[in-house]
Scaffold this motif. Structure first.
Motif, mmCIF file in Angstrom:
data_model
loop_
_atom_site.group_PDB
_atom_site.id
_atom_site.type_symbol
_atom_site.label_atom_id
_atom_site.label_comp_id
_atom_site.label_asym_id
_atom_site.label_seq_id
_atom_site.Cartn_x
_atom_site.Cartn_y
_atom_site.Cartn_z
ATOM 1 N N ASN A 157 22.695 68.385 -0.558
ATOM 2 C CA ASN A 157 22.523 67.179 -1.370
ATOM 3 C C ASN A 157 23.793 66.832 -2.131
ATOM 4 O O ASN A 157 24.187 65.663 -2.207
ATOM 5 C CB ASN A 157 21.363 67.354 -2.354
ATOM 6 C CG ASN A 157 20.016 67.364 -1.669
ATOM 7 O OD1 ASN A 157 19.866 66.883 -0.545
ATOM 8 N ND2 ASN A 157 19.022 67.928 -2.344
ATOM 9 N N ASN A 160 26.488 65.463 0.222
ATOM 10 C CA ASN A 160 26.208 64.053 0.537
ATOM 11 C C ASN A 160 26.576 63.143 -0.624
ATOM 12 O O ASN A 160 27.122 62.054 -0.422
ATOM 13 C CB ASN A 160 24.742 63.861 0.922
ATOM 14 C CG ASN A 160 24.450 64.395 2.303
ATOM 15 O OD1 ASN A 160 25.325 64.449 3.162
ATOM 16 N ND2 ASN A 160 23.213 64.809 2.521
ATOM 17 N N TYR A 161 26.262 63.568 -1.835
ATOM 18 C CA TYR A 161 26.610 62.774 -3.023
ATOM 19 C C TYR A 161 28.125 62.565 -3.097
ATOM 20 O O TYR A 161 28.600 61.447 -3.307
ATOM 21 C CB TYR A 161 26.105 63.470 -4.289
ATOM 22 C CG TYR A 161 26.527 62.763 -5.546
ATOM 23 C CD1 TYR A 161 25.826 61.649 -6.009
ATOM 24 C CD2 TYR A 161 27.639 63.187 -6.262
ATOM 25 C CE1 TYR A 161 26.221 60.981 -7.151
ATOM 26 C CE2 TYR A 161 28.044 62.522 -7.409
ATOM 27 C CZ TYR A 161 27.329 61.422 -7.851
ATOM 28 O OH TYR A 161 27.726 60.758 -8.982
ATOM 29 N N ASN A 165 30.071 58.975 -2.596
ATOM 30 C CA ASN A 165 30.443 58.433 -3.906
ATOM 31 C C ASN A 165 31.347 57.196 -3.810
ATOM 32 O O ASN A 165 31.083 56.200 -4.488
ATOM 33 C CB ASN A 165 31.089 59.534 -4.751
ATOM 34 C CG ASN A 165 30.999 59.256 -6.224
ATOM 35 O OD1 ASN A 165 32.001 59.247 -6.917
ATOM 36 N ND2 ASN A 165 29.799 59.030 -6.731
ATOM 37 N N LYS A 168 29.664 53.769 -3.295
ATOM 38 C CA LYS A 168 28.995 53.149 -4.428
ATOM 39 C C LYS A 168 29.961 52.318 -5.255
ATOM 40 O O LYS A 168 29.542 51.471 -6.028
ATOM 41 C CB LYS A 168 28.379 54.217 -5.321
ATOM 42 C CG LYS A 168 27.321 55.038 -4.656
ATOM 43 C CD LYS A 168 26.844 56.089 -5.624
ATOM 44 C CE LYS A 168 26.179 57.227 -4.905
ATOM 45 N NZ LYS A 168 25.874 58.315 -5.792
#
Length: 174
Positions: A157, A160-161, A165, A168
């Protein structure tokens, strides 16, 4: 409410009480620039277009295991954003964390070396000394955010963040 010391507020540590940050493990780290100044570049088309200082951040991060070869460090995913840096750092088994401590570990304020805080302090210092030759006002926020990665699901997780990033875009303060 934080306690005051010498007329200023003392912020309690966000570190996990009783946890030995020298032990082998994986850590998710975020470091921000002071006042979230965008020293590292800008996001265009979901990619960071790094400034000279942004490139220094990458160079010094990649240099971290070479500076501390005795700590068996592994660099996992990382991303430089305009005003912050995310990374996953793995501290491997090494001579500093293989033996049992003679006394129970305490993360009270004391001389800290061969642990997560010393690694991040050295990284931030190296970036700062080079960055100030370009921008004398360069500064980091004090400290850093860390999260102990406890299992493979959390690791996935967080990877993936970090990878997503830049998609976004930068966070614009209100």
């Amino acid at each position: 409410m934080p306690q005051k010391f010498k007329k200023t507020y003392h912020v309690e540590s966000v570190r996990l009480s009783g946890y030995d940050y020298a032990q082998a493990g994986a850590y998710f780290i975020t470091i921000c620039t002071k006042d979230r100044v965008r020293y590292f570049g800008e996001i265009r088309n979901q990619l960071l277009h790094a400034s000279e200082i942004g490139k220094i951040v990458v160079e010094e991060w990649l240099n971290t295991p070479r500076v501390r070869p005795d700590m068996n460090l592994i660099l996992d995913e990382y991303v430089v954003m305009p005003d912050h840096f995310h990374c996953i750092l793995v501290i491997g088994l090494n001579a500093h964390n293989q033996s049992e401590p003679e006394q129970p570990y305490s993360n009270q304020r004391s001389a800290q070396s061969k642990n997560l805080a010393s690694i991040m302090r050295g990284f931030k210092s190296a970036v700062t000394s080079r960055a100030r030759k370009i921008r004398p006002d360069f500064a980091w926020q004090p400290g850093f955010y860390e999260h102990i990665i406890r299992d493979n699901r959390a690791l996935g997780n967080i990877r993936n963040y970090i990878i997503n990033n830049p998609k976004k875009g930068p966070i614009t303060p209100p």
